[in-house]
Scaffold this motif. Structure first.
Motif, mmCIF file in Angstrom:
data_model
loop_
_atom_site.group_PDB
_atom_site.id
_atom_site.type_symbol
_atom_site.label_atom_id
_atom_site.label_comp_id
_atom_site.label_asym_id
_atom_site.label_seq_id
_atom_site.Cartn_x
_atom_site.Cartn_y
_atom_site.Cartn_z
ATOM 1 N N VAL A 136 0.895 -1.147 0.000
ATOM 2 C CA VAL A 136 0.000 0.000 0.000
ATOM 3 C C VAL A 136 0.936 1.199 0.000
ATOM 4 O O VAL A 136 1.616 1.479 0.995
ATOM 5 C CB VAL A 136 -0.924 0.022 1.220
ATOM 6 C CG1 VAL A 136 -1.791 1.280 1.205
ATOM 7 C CG2 VAL A 136 -1.803 -1.225 1.246
ATOM 8 N N VAL B 93 -1.353 -1.469 -3.999
ATOM 9 C CA VAL B 93 -2.481 -0.537 -3.954
ATOM 10 C C VAL B 93 -1.906 0.867 -3.796
ATOM 11 O O VAL B 93 -1.115 1.120 -2.886
ATOM 12 C CB VAL B 93 -3.420 -0.850 -2.776
ATOM 13 C CG1 VAL B 93 -4.525 0.198 -2.687
ATOM 14 C CG2 VAL B 93 -4.014 -2.247 -2.928
ATOM 15 N N GLY C 187 -7.501 -2.914 -1.199
ATOM 16 C CA GLY C 187 -6.557 -3.861 -0.611
ATOM 17 C C GLY C 187 -7.252 -5.058 0.013
ATOM 18 O O GLY C 187 -6.800 -6.201 -0.114
ATOM 19 N N ILE D 142 1.918 -2.519 4.603
ATOM 20 C CA ILE D 142 1.533 -1.123 4.754
ATOM 21 C C ILE D 142 2.423 -0.462 5.794
ATOM 22 O O ILE D 142 2.850 -1.098 6.770
ATOM 23 C CB ILE D 142 0.037 -1.005 5.137
ATOM 24 C CG1 ILE D 142 -0.431 0.454 5.042
ATOM 25 C CG2 ILE D 142 -0.246 -1.599 6.511
ATOM 26 C CD1 ILE D 142 -1.948 0.618 5.101
#
Length: 254
Positions: A104, A125, A142, A154
């Motif tokens: 992410v 993402v 996600g 992340i």
């Protein structure tokens, strides 16, 4: 001046992207056919080979602690600290030999020529910073990937610390794991900022990564979820301090 001094490093990084090329067709074919297992296998191979090549190319030393805590199958969410631009390379080199995953990451990465398409191809993402609605949409995107069996990493600080001291963790990042109820793997990293942020010049450095035991997220109450966020943040930050001590001891013994 730093821009010109980094041109050779930029050329090296772009040339290293050819390490991905043997896997491009297989990844796209598997994605088109919905063969997620084959897609993950090729993503994993691409990530592992590319990151090792880049680390070796810059003469970086990677030391991984807690390898036994890296799962061989997902989906999981890795939650780690973010010191510098080299983090993506170092985390890939540490984790992808065992498990494929995407990031992410801020949407600026997706705009980088040649590299951006690969960030997307490996099922990352992209998120717009300072846009809460876009951030929530990215988390939902996600979660859909996680439901298909893909793992993600992340950075709950939201930006680089550019040094050894981490920033505060944002609770929203944990929704990526708690909503679908998949395990969190906390990860601590130290030393990556020395590859660029410390001097502004891309160079090799020692980077330590510590992988902590998985944390289950299924069936948590709101209060338990809040405590989980605090506990994971403490685990990651305690790990950073431990890695700093390890590096300091190594430097004293040189």
């Amino acid at each position: 001046m730093k821009i010109f001094r980094n041109i050779p490093a930029a050329v090296k990084l772009y040339s290293a992207l050819k390490q991905f090329n043997p896997y491009k067709a297989a990844i796209e074919d598997a994605k088109k056919k919905g063969d997620y297992e084959r897609e993950r296998e090729n993503i994993q191979a691409a990530e592992s080979i590319w990151s090792k090549h880049v680390m070796d190319m810059f003469g970086a030393q990677l030391v991984v602690h807690g390898k036994e805590n890296i799962p061989s199958k997902g989906p999981v969410v890795f939650i780690g600290n973010h010191q510098g631009y080299a983090d993506i390379i170092a985390y890939f080199a540490a984790l992808s030999p065992s498990l494929a995953y995407g990031y992410v990451a801020k949407d600026d990465l997706g705009k980088i020529p040649f590299y951006g398409p690969w960030i997307v191809r490996i099922r990352s993402v992209l998120i717009k910073r300072n846009d809460p609605r876009a951030s929530m949409r990215a988390i939902d995107e996600g979660i859909e990937l996680i439901k298909k069996g893909f793992s993600l990493m992340i950075f709950p600080e939201g930006t680089r610390s550019k040094g050894p001291e981490p920033g505060s963790f944002k609770r929203g990042a944990f929704k990526l794991a708690t909503k679908p109820g998949v395990p969190i793997i906390p990860v601590s990293l130290n030393g990556s900022y020395k590859m660029y942020e410390e001097t502004g010049i891309m160079k090799g450095a020692r980077i330590d990564v510590k992988v902590h035991p998985p944390v289950e997220t299924k069936g948590l109450s709101r209060q338990e979820e809040k405590q989980l966020c605090l506990d994971v943040e403490k685990t990651v930050k305690d790990g950073i301090r431990e890695l700093q001590e390890i590096q300091e001891n190594c430097n004293r013994n040189l």
